[in-house]
Design a protein around this motif. Structure first.
Motif, PDB file in Angstrom:
ATOM      1  N   PHE A 210      54.684  13.349  12.837  1.00  0.00           N
ATOM      2  CA  PHE A 210      54.554  14.701  13.374  1.00  0.00           C
ATOM      3  C   PHE A 210      55.855  15.171  14.007  1.00  0.00           C
ATOM      4  N   VAL A 211      55.917  16.504  14.169  1.00  0.00           N
ATOM      5  CA  VAL A 211      57.090  17.177  14.730  1.00  0.00           C
ATOM      6  C   VAL A 211      56.626  18.028  15.898  1.00  0.00           C
TER       7      VAL A 211
ATOM      8  N   GLY B 123      67.483  22.543   8.294  1.00  0.00           N
ATOM      9  CA  GLY B 123      67.366  23.039   6.933  1.00  0.00           C
ATOM     10  C   GLY B 123      66.946  21.976   5.935  1.00  0.00           C
ATOM     11  N   ARG B 124      67.128  20.689   6.317  1.00  0.00           N
ATOM     12  CA  ARG B 124      66.657  19.613   5.441  1.00  0.00           C
ATOM     13  C   ARG B 124      65.136  19.475   5.601  1.00  0.00           C
ATOM     14  N   THR B 125      64.484  19.015   4.558  1.00  0.00           N
ATOM     15  CA  THR B 125      63.039  18.808   4.651  1.00  0.00           C
ATOM     16  C   THR B 125      62.755  17.487   5.356  1.00  0.00           C
ATOM     17  N   VAL B 126      61.537  17.390   5.885  1.00  0.00           N
ATOM     18  CA  VAL B 126      61.129  16.132   6.518  1.00  0.00           C
ATOM     19  C   VAL B 126      61.142  15.005   5.493  1.00  0.00           C
TER      20      VAL B 126
ATOM     21  N   LEU C 259      61.707  18.480  17.655  1.00  0.00           N
ATOM     22  CA  LEU C 259      61.800  17.086  18.059  1.00  0.00           C
ATOM     23  C   LEU C 259      61.024  16.267  17.043  1.00  0.00           C
ATOM     24  N   LEU C 260      61.661  15.267  16.476  1.00  0.00           N
ATOM     25  CA  LEU C 260      61.043  14.424  15.463  1.00  0.00           C
ATOM     26  C   LEU C 260      60.414  13.196  16.104  1.00  0.00           C
ATOM     27  N   TYR C 261      59.232  12.864  15.654  1.00  0.00           N
ATOM     28  CA  TYR C 261      58.587  11.621  16.073  1.00  0.00           C
ATOM     29  C   TYR C 261      58.515  10.710  14.854  1.00  0.00           C
ATOM     30  N   ALA C 262      59.160   9.557  14.958  1.00  0.00           N
ATOM     31  CA  ALA C 262      59.282   8.663  13.810  1.00  0.00           C
ATOM     32  C   ALA C 262      58.658   7.309  14.097  1.00  0.00           C
ATOM     33  N   ALA C 263      57.941   6.799  13.097  1.00  0.00           N
ATOM     34  CA  ALA C 263      57.428   5.431  13.153  1.00  0.00           C
ATOM     35  C   ALA C 263      58.515   4.531  12.574  1.00  0.00           C
TER      36      ALA C 263
ATOM     37  N   THR D  15      58.080  20.929   4.456  1.00  0.00           N
ATOM     38  CA  THR D  15      58.361  21.347   5.831  1.00  0.00           C
ATOM     39  C   THR D  15      59.833  21.079   6.153  1.00  0.00           C
ATOM     40  N   HIS D  16      60.525  22.101   6.644  1.00  0.00           N
ATOM     41  CA  HIS D  16      61.946  21.975   6.966  1.00  0.00           C
ATOM     42  C   HIS D  16      62.147  21.689   8.447  1.00  0.00           C
ATOM     43  N   PHE D  17      63.147  20.886   8.744  1.00  0.00           N
ATOM     44  CA  PHE D  17      63.545  20.619  10.121  1.00  0.00           C
ATOM     45  C   PHE D  17      64.268  21.850  10.659  1.00  0.00           C
ATOM     46  N   GLN D  18      63.809  22.355  11.817  1.00  0.00           N
ATOM     47  CA  GLN D  18      64.380  23.557  12.412  1.00  0.00           C
ATOM     48  C   GLN D  18      65.116  23.230  13.706  1.00  0.00           C
ATOM     49  N   ASP D  19      66.036  24.118  14.082  1.00  0.00           N
ATOM     50  CA  ASP D  19      66.764  23.948  15.340  1.00  0.00           C
ATOM     51  C   ASP D  19      65.772  23.948  16.496  1.00  0.00           C
TER      52      ASP D  19
END
Length: 220
Positions: free
Chosen positions: A175-176, A159-162, A196-200, A189-193
């Motif tokens: 990207f997600v 529910g939190r945004t990226v 998978l998050l890709y983080a630098a 864009t909201h994080f959904q159940d």
């Protein structure tokens, strides 16, 4: 962490050995006891004869104490059934299922079960989905100071945004991976159940970023 694997084929046996080398305890389930020979004499984990969606077999494998479950047998239906039983009956949320039919993958992703289709299958992909932290980087810059990581966020971040996730961690999310497809997040864009998050992430801050996302978000 204790991890249960269903299926002792080439992928399951390779996965079991890799996890054990990383210091995890492993139980592996298969209907054919001859399949356990693939594990080799150095494997110290538990082998359990049976099917991975049988409640008693799962209890014998230690599923009640498990932090993750991988269904990698040669049957799509068996893999998905086992993954759903583990999630819904034993409340293990960190599950991944191998799927031979890529067309089914999106349906199962909507159920909150990450899937890996054989067309893009590697044991490393399963490892990245099973292990909540410390997995191998997807990419590292030549100097070794920055890496692109698949990072796992606690479900309380749903529910939190990226943008909020980036602000909380100080990392960039280019990207997600959602419903079997990569997507570049847009503003809002909201994080959904199941995402998978890709983080630098700067190499020196990796543990800090993983710790932030593994815990509940702080209220601003």
């Amino acid at each position: 962490m204790h991890i249960v694997i269903m299926g002792c084929g080439r992928v399951g046996s390779s996965l079991a050995r890799s996890l054990e080398r990383r210091g995890h305890t492993v139980a592996i389930i298969d209907q054919n006891v001859e399949a356990f020979r693939r594990l080799g004499p150095e494997f110290d984990g538990q082998t359990v004869k049976g099917v991975g969606f049988d409640r008693e077999v799962l209890i014998e494998s230690g599923i009640e104490e498990a932090g993750a479950f991988a269904a990698v047998s040669n049957g799509d239906n068996s893999n998905i059934l086992a993954a759903r039983v583990v999630r819904e009956t034993f409340d293990v949320h960190n599950v991944v299922a191998r799927i031979y039919d890529p067309g089914r993958a999106e349906v199962y992703e909507r159920l909150g079960i990450p899937t890996v289709a054989t067309v893009r299958w590697t044991a490393d992909q399963v490892l990245r989905r099973l292990l909540p932290a410390g997995s191998e980087p997807q990419w590292r810059d030549p100097s070794g100071s920055v890496r692109l990581m698949e990072v796992h966020a606690d479900r309380s971040w749903v529910g939190r945004t990226v943008e909020q996730i980036e602000a909380a961690t100080g990392a960039k999310v280019p990207f997600v991976f959602r419903l079997g497809t990569g997507m570049v997040p847009k503003r809002g864009t909201h994080f959904q159940d199941g995402d998978l998050l890709y983080a630098a992430v700067a190499d020196a801050r990796l543990a800090e970023v993983e710790a932030i996302l593994a815990a509940k978000p702080k209220e601003s």
